[in-house]
Design a protein around this motif. Structure first.
Motif, PDB file in Angstrom:
ATOM      1  N   LEU A  19       0.836  -1.197   0.000  1.00  0.00           N
ATOM      2  CA  LEU A  19       0.000   0.000   0.000  1.00  0.00           C
ATOM      3  C   LEU A  19       0.877   1.257   0.000  1.00  0.00           C
ATOM      4  CD1 LEU A  19      -2.860   1.127   0.039  1.00  0.00           C
ATOM      5  CD2 LEU A  19      -2.773   1.053   2.537  1.00  0.00           C
ATOM      6  N   GLU A  20       1.970   1.228   0.734  1.00  0.00           N
ATOM      7  CA  GLU A  20       2.882   2.374   0.788  1.00  0.00           C
ATOM      8  C   GLU A  20       3.482   2.644  -0.586  1.00  0.00           C
ATOM      9  OE1 GLU A  20       3.104  -0.311   2.954  1.00  0.00           O
ATOM     10  OE2 GLU A  20       1.978   0.764   4.503  1.00  0.00           O
ATOM     11  N   GLN A  21       3.848   1.587  -1.306  1.00  0.00           N
ATOM     12  CA  GLN A  21       4.404   1.764  -2.647  1.00  0.00           C
ATOM     13  C   GLN A  21       3.361   2.331  -3.614  1.00  0.00           C
ATOM     14  OE1 GLN A  21       5.775  -2.307  -3.126  1.00  0.00           O
ATOM     15  NE2 GLN A  21       7.915  -1.618  -3.087  1.00  0.00           N
ATOM     16  N   LEU A  22       2.133   1.854  -3.505  1.00  0.00           N
ATOM     17  CA  LEU A  22       1.077   2.355  -4.392  1.00  0.00           C
ATOM     18  C   LEU A  22       0.823   3.846  -4.194  1.00  0.00           C
ATOM     19  CD1 LEU A  22      -1.592  -0.488  -4.307  1.00  0.00           C
ATOM     20  CD2 LEU A  22      -0.273   0.283  -6.288  1.00  0.00           C
ATOM     21  N   ARG A  23       0.994   4.325  -2.980  1.00  0.00           N
ATOM     22  CA  ARG A  23       0.668   5.722  -2.659  1.00  0.00           C
ATOM     23  C   ARG A  23       1.886   6.648  -2.647  1.00  0.00           C
ATOM     24  NH1 ARG A  23      -3.855   4.812   2.087  1.00  0.00           N
ATOM     25  NH2 ARG A  23      -5.396   3.825   0.724  1.00  0.00           N
ATOM     26  N   TYR A  24       3.072   6.099  -2.907  1.00  0.00           N
ATOM     27  CA  TYR A  24       4.309   6.876  -2.820  1.00  0.00           C
ATOM     28  C   TYR A  24       4.423   7.891  -3.956  1.00  0.00           C
ATOM     29  CZ  TYR A  24       9.272   7.997  -2.874  1.00  0.00           C
ATOM     30  OH  TYR A  24      10.462   8.663  -2.885  1.00  0.00           O
ATOM     31  N   ASN A  25       4.605   9.161  -3.571  1.00  0.00           N
ATOM     32  CA  ASN A  25       4.883  10.228  -4.538  1.00  0.00           C
ATOM     33  C   ASN A  25       6.352  10.600  -4.399  1.00  0.00           C
ATOM     34  OD1 ASN A  25       1.768  11.028  -3.617  1.00  0.00           O
ATOM     35  ND2 ASN A  25       2.177  11.200  -5.792  1.00  0.00           N
ATOM     36  N   SER A  26       7.107  10.437  -5.456  1.00  0.00           N
ATOM     37  CA  SER A  26       8.548  10.693  -5.396  1.00  0.00           C
ATOM     38  C   SER A  26       8.879  12.172  -5.387  1.00  0.00           C
ATOM     39  CB  SER A  26       9.253  10.022  -6.578  1.00  0.00           C
ATOM     40  OG  SER A  26       8.798  10.598  -7.796  1.00  0.00           O
ATOM     41  N   ASP A  27       7.969  12.997  -5.897  1.00  0.00           N
ATOM     42  CA  ASP A  27       8.244  14.422  -5.986  1.00  0.00           C
ATOM     43  C   ASP A  27       6.934  15.172  -6.207  1.00  0.00           C
ATOM     44  OD1 ASP A  27       9.760  16.731  -6.039  1.00  0.00           O
ATOM     45  OD2 ASP A  27      10.812  16.273  -7.907  1.00  0.00           O
ATOM     46  N   GLU A  28       6.956  16.454  -5.974  1.00  0.00           N
ATOM     47  CA  GLU A  28       5.794  17.314  -6.211  1.00  0.00           C
ATOM     48  C   GLU A  28       5.391  17.212  -7.684  1.00  0.00           C
ATOM     49  OE1 GLU A  28       3.086  20.400  -4.958  1.00  0.00           O
ATOM     50  OE2 GLU A  28       4.713  19.605  -3.730  1.00  0.00           O
ATOM     51  N   GLY A  29       4.116  16.952  -7.919  1.00  0.00           N
ATOM     52  CA  GLY A  29       3.616  16.889  -9.292  1.00  0.00           C
ATOM     53  C   GLY A  29       3.828  15.555  -9.992  1.00  0.00           C
ATOM     54  N   VAL A  30       4.486  14.602  -9.317  1.00  0.00           N
ATOM     55  CA  VAL A  30       4.691  13.270  -9.898  1.00  0.00           C
ATOM     56  C   VAL A  30       3.656  12.341  -9.272  1.00  0.00           C
ATOM     57  CG1 VAL A  30       6.277  11.311 -10.139  1.00  0.00           C
ATOM     58  CG2 VAL A  30       7.156  13.657 -10.260  1.00  0.00           C
ATOM     59  N   TRP A  31       2.927  11.642 -10.124  1.00  0.00           N
ATOM     60  CA  TRP A  31       1.898  10.735  -9.633  1.00  0.00           C
ATOM     61  C   TRP A  31       2.505   9.541  -8.916  1.00  0.00           C
ATOM     62  CZ3 TRP A  31      -1.604   9.976 -14.563  1.00  0.00           C
ATOM     63  CH2 TRP A  31      -2.336  11.146 -14.798  1.00  0.00           C
ATOM     64  N   SER A  32       1.709   8.966  -8.044  1.00  0.00           N
ATOM     65  CA  SER A  32       2.066   7.673  -7.463  1.00  0.00           C
ATOM     66  C   SER A  32       1.619   6.582  -8.440  1.00  0.00           C
ATOM     67  CB  SER A  32       1.342   7.477  -6.128  1.00  0.00           C
ATOM     68  OG  SER A  32      -0.057   7.327  -6.352  1.00  0.00           O
ATOM     69  N   HIS A 153       1.192   4.343 -21.068  1.00  0.00           N
ATOM     70  CA  HIS A 153       1.607   4.531 -19.675  1.00  0.00           C
ATOM     71  C   HIS A 153       2.626   3.491 -19.202  1.00  0.00           C
ATOM     72  CE1 HIS A 153      -0.666   8.000 -18.193  1.00  0.00           C
ATOM     73  NE2 HIS A 153      -1.521   7.696 -19.154  1.00  0.00           N
ATOM     74  N   LEU A 154       3.034   2.567 -20.056  1.00  0.00           N
ATOM     75  CA  LEU A 154       4.071   1.604 -19.664  1.00  0.00           C
ATOM     76  C   LEU A 154       5.378   2.308 -19.305  1.00  0.00           C
ATOM     77  CD1 LEU A 154       3.526  -1.328 -22.193  1.00  0.00           C
ATOM     78  CD2 LEU A 154       3.331  -1.457 -19.700  1.00  0.00           C
ATOM     79  N   LEU A 155       5.733   3.358 -20.063  1.00  0.00           N
ATOM     80  CA  LEU A 155       6.965   4.100 -19.761  1.00  0.00           C
ATOM     81  C   LEU A 155       6.858   4.796 -18.404  1.00  0.00           C
ATOM     82  CD1 LEU A 155       7.848   5.703 -23.220  1.00  0.00           C
ATOM     83  CD2 LEU A 155       9.098   3.914 -22.007  1.00  0.00           C
ATOM     84  N   GLN A 156       5.689   5.376 -18.129  1.00  0.00           N
ATOM     85  CA  GLN A 156       5.478   6.028 -16.837  1.00  0.00           C
ATOM     86  C   GLN A 156       5.555   4.999 -15.716  1.00  0.00           C
ATOM     87  OE1 GLN A 156       1.544   7.529 -16.028  1.00  0.00           O
ATOM     88  NE2 GLN A 156       2.307   9.006 -14.512  1.00  0.00           N
ATOM     89  N   LYS A 157       4.948   3.832 -15.925  1.00  0.00           N
ATOM     90  CA  LYS A 157       4.968   2.783 -14.914  1.00  0.00           C
ATOM     91  C   LYS A 157       6.409   2.368 -14.615  1.00  0.00           C
ATOM     92  CE  LYS A 157       3.141  -1.794 -13.840  1.00  0.00           C
ATOM     93  NZ  LYS A 157       4.413  -2.190 -13.225  1.00  0.00           N
ATOM     94  N   LYS A 158       7.193   2.201 -15.664  1.00  0.00           N
ATOM     95  CA  LYS A 158       8.599   1.819 -15.487  1.00  0.00           C
ATOM     96  C   LYS A 158       9.346   2.891 -14.687  1.00  0.00           C
ATOM     97  CE  LYS A 158      12.658   0.384 -18.097  1.00  0.00           C
ATOM     98  NZ  LYS A 158      13.228   0.131 -19.419  1.00  0.00           N
ATOM     99  N   GLU A 159       9.085   4.163 -15.000  1.00  0.00           N
ATOM    100  CA  GLU A 159       9.735   5.259 -14.278  1.00  0.00           C
ATOM    101  C   GLU A 159       9.297   5.273 -12.811  1.00  0.00           C
ATOM    102  OE1 GLU A 159       9.628  10.142 -14.262  1.00  0.00           O
ATOM    103  OE2 GLU A 159       9.275   9.101 -16.160  1.00  0.00           O
ATOM    104  N   LEU A 160       7.978   5.135 -12.559  1.00  0.00           N
ATOM    105  CA  LEU A 160       7.492   5.151 -11.185  1.00  0.00           C
ATOM    106  C   LEU A 160       8.038   3.959 -10.403  1.00  0.00           C
ATOM    107  CD1 LEU A 160       3.774   6.256 -11.766  1.00  0.00           C
ATOM    108  CD2 LEU A 160       5.700   7.662 -10.956  1.00  0.00           C
ATOM    109  N   SER A 162      10.869   2.635 -10.778  1.00  0.00           N
ATOM    110  CA  SER A 162      12.288   2.871 -10.472  1.00  0.00           C
ATOM    111  C   SER A 162      12.474   3.722  -9.217  1.00  0.00           C
ATOM    112  CB  SER A 162      12.982   3.532 -11.672  1.00  0.00           C
ATOM    113  OG  SER A 162      12.632   4.912 -11.763  1.00  0.00           O
ATOM    114  N   TYR A 163      11.432   4.460  -8.806  1.00  0.00           N
ATOM    115  CA  TYR A 163      11.537   5.293  -7.606  1.00  0.00           C
ATOM    116  C   TYR A 163      11.312   4.506  -6.321  1.00  0.00           C
ATOM    117  CZ  TYR A 163      10.878   9.137 -10.962  1.00  0.00           C
ATOM    118  OH  TYR A 163      10.988   9.998 -12.010  1.00  0.00           O
ATOM    119  N   LEU A 164      10.796   3.293  -6.454  1.00  0.00           N
ATOM    120  CA  LEU A 164      10.497   2.480  -5.268  1.00  0.00           C
ATOM    121  C   LEU A 164      11.742   1.824  -4.733  1.00  0.00           C
ATOM    122  CD1 LEU A 164       7.222   0.756  -6.499  1.00  0.00           C
ATOM    123  CD2 LEU A 164       7.445   2.840  -5.145  1.00  0.00           C
ATOM    124  N   VAL A 165      11.764   1.645  -3.414  1.00  0.00           N
ATOM    125  CA  VAL A 165      12.919   0.971  -2.804  1.00  0.00           C
ATOM    126  C   VAL A 165      12.543  -0.426  -2.349  1.00  0.00           C
ATOM    127  CG1 VAL A 165      14.320   2.909  -2.071  1.00  0.00           C
ATOM    128  CG2 VAL A 165      12.361   2.213  -0.684  1.00  0.00           C
TER     129      VAL A 165
END
Length: 165
Positions: A19-32, A153-160, A162-165
Motif C-alpha cells: 500500500l505504501e508503494q502504491l501511494r508513494y509520490n517521489s516528488d511534487e507533481g509526480v503521480w504515485s 503509460h508503460l513508460l510512466q509505470k517503469k519510471e514510477l 524505479s523510484y520504489l525501494v
C-alpha cells in the motif's frame, strides 16, 4: 498483446506492490503508481462509455479524425513522450484506493472490455462520438484507444517503479 493481456498484466502487477508503494509520490507533481492506475481506469471507462454511445446511436456521423488522431491510429499508439494535459483537464487522480479496491476496479474494467470485444465489430463504423483531441471516433476506435492508452503509460509505470525501494 491482445485479448486484454495488457490489462490483465497491469492487474497482476498490482499484487506486487505494498500500500505504501502504491501511494508513494517521489516528488511534487509526480503521480504515485496508485494515481496512475486510477487515471488509467477512469479514462478507460470514459472511452468505453463513448463506445456504448456509438453502439446506441441511430444517426451516422460522417466526420473524421483530427490530424493527430489520424497519426495516432496510423501508428497504432501514442508517441513515446510525456503528454501533459491543460491544468483544467489535469486534476490529480485519486491516491487513496486500497490495493484490493484497485484490483477490483481492474477486474471490472477487464470484464467490461471482454463484454465489448465480442460486440464491437457489430457497431456501425459510421456511428461516432467526438474526442477532444483526436476527432470523431467509432466504437472500434474507442475500444482500441483503451489499450493504446495503457500501452502509453508503460513508460510512466517503469519510471514510477524505479523510484520504489
Amino acid at each position: 498483446m491482445g485479448d486484454n493481456e495488457l490489462l490483465v498484466t497491469f492487474k497482476s502487477n498490482l499484487y506486487n506492490y505494498s500500500l505504501e508503494q502504491l501511494r508513494y509520490n517521489s516528488d511534487e507533481g509526480v503521480w504515485s503508481i496508485g494515481q496512475m492506475y486510477d487515471h488509467l481506469i477512469v479514462v478507460a471507462h470514459e472511452y468505453l462509455d463513448n463506445l456504448e454511445i456509438c453502439a446506441a446511436l441511430n444517426e451516422e456521423k460522417p466526420f473524421g479524425k483530427t490530424q493527430f488522431g489520424e497519426q495516432l491510429y496510423k501508428n497504432g499508439g501514442f508517441p513515446p513522450i510525456k503528454i501533459r494535459l491543460p491544468d483544467e483537464l489535469n486534476s490529480p487522480p485519486n491516491n487513496s484506493d486500497s490495493k484490493e479496491f484497485l484490483i477490483s476496479r481492474m477486474e471490472q474494467l477487464i470484464h467490461r472490455m471482454s463484454h465489448w470485444k465480442s460486440q464491437v465489430d457489430y457497431i456501425n463504423p459510421n456511428n461516432k462520438v467526438e474526442h477532444g483531441g483526436f476527432g470523431w471516433l467509432n466504437g472500434r476506435e474507442w475500444y482500441e484507444l483503451v489499450e493504446m492508452h495503457f500501452r502509453h503509460h508503460l513508460l510512466q509505470k517503469k519510471e514510477l517503479d524505479s523510484y520504489l525501494v
